[in-house]
Design an enzyme around this catalytic site. Sequence first.
Site, PDB file in Angstrom:
ATOM      1  CB  CYS A  48      32.649  48.322  48.537  1.00  0.00           C
ATOM      2  SG  CYS A  48      32.374  47.700  46.865  1.00  0.00           S
ATOM      3  CB  SER A 107      26.480  43.528  41.387  1.00  0.00           C
ATOM      4  OG  SER A 107      26.818  42.257  41.903  1.00  0.00           O
ATOM      5  CG  ASP A 113      34.069  39.023  36.975  1.00  0.00           C
ATOM      6  OD1 ASP A 113      34.352  40.121  37.495  1.00  0.00           O
ATOM      7  OD2 ASP A 113      34.683  38.535  36.006  1.00  0.00           O
ATOM      8  CB  ALA A 188      48.617  44.993  48.584  1.00  0.00           C
ATOM      9  CG  HIS A 190      39.846  40.676  44.363  1.00  0.00           C
ATOM     10  ND1 HIS A 190      40.421  39.889  43.388  1.00  0.00           N
ATOM     11  CD2 HIS A 190      38.592  40.966  43.913  1.00  0.00           C
ATOM     12  CE1 HIS A 190      39.565  39.702  42.404  1.00  0.00           C
ATOM     13  NE2 HIS A 190      38.447  40.339  42.698  1.00  0.00           N
ATOM     14  CB  ALA A 192      44.860  46.851  45.551  1.00  0.00           C
TER      15      ALA A 192
END
Length: 425
Positions: A48, A107, A113, A188, A190, A192
């Site tokens: 993302c 990040s 992580d 559904a 990671h 989520a």
Amino acid sequence: MQITLIGVHQRNTPVTVRERLAFNLYELPDALLALRRYVDEGIILSTCNRVEVCAVTRNGVAGDEALKTFLVEQRGVDQALFAPSLYVYHNEAVVRHLYRLAAGLDSMVLGEDQIVGQVKEALAIAHAAGAIGPVLHRVLHGALAAGKRARTHTGIATGHVSVVSVAIDAMRQYPDLLKRGRALVIGAGHIAELSLKHLLAGGCSAITIVNRTEARADALAQRYGVAWRPWSDLEDALAASDIVVSCTSAPGIVLSQQMVERAAAGRSTPLLLFDLAVPRDIDQGVAEIPGVYLHDVDALEPICRTNRALRAAEAERAETIIEGEVAKFMEWWAVQQAVPTIRALRKRAEDIRDAEIRRALARCPELSPQQRETVIALSTAIINKLLHEPIVALRDPEASGELLTAVRRLFNIDDTAVYTSANMT
């Protein structure tokens, strides 16, 4: 040989651009096969917050252009779309970038992580596609180890350590909704699952999952003791919810403006929408609907800035650890850079020796087999003695690229011979 990485990041590239460059998991195998037409090794990391392509190429400038061309052709965009914000790294800069990335230092949420799982997933897909060779294998496994060491020996991973946890922090502005409201998680995967964990930890218990693949929704719902509904019930589930976290890998809009308008009609409480997907799941027009509050990944940046400021000291300690690990890799890389030239140099010397030995033995037919073996052994010893010092110098991690170039020129070793040697087992 050169390690090259190109990419765009949330810091300087809006989500409107990132979503046009993003790859979903199902696209990656074919994309990696296409990438291998340009490079010797390659991997694609699409999250993302970033889209990055890393590769091992034989030619620096040509390699850069090949990766840009790959993005243009695969995503069907003009290079002008991403050129202003594109970053390009080579060799040591690539290693440092990937090591920092795996430590969560690059990040949006400092120390997060989630990136570790994303790197591992990208690595597994690239391995399965036959796109990972010895160099990227070493780089990426080294990055994962360096990231783990940085997290273990510093406090960089304390507190909010994912985009999801930052989203939950934003929800705390509406404590009644978080505690007593109804939440909907769309997806559904990671992210989520992380969303479920954080919602439950934040005190939200009335949670429903909706996902296109019902089996995955059912499995996730059972694991966390929440409800699930089929994809056909999405609009009804939306209307019954106060908080929505959407994190699918869909290529287009999942929640349209019209759907949200219908869900918001007649509400007396706010409707909070968190779009954690790239490409985005939620039509941006919903932000204009009264009572609807939309947060996408980029909108969470102010909270992330606060997070980074609080962890500045720990980040400095982590940077020191990363620099030490980068130095170790670069020592290995310097030697690897020399290996093809050393092999080509030795082959060149052996070819000359073989030709001269054949010529000499043809002139001395009277030599016995034992004498012939002695002559051959003598020539081998001379070659080894002559090459010993140059090879030691080439193996020195401090040796420069100029030395490699000089040796190739002095012994008339062309690039074809070098790369043939590089591919020898």
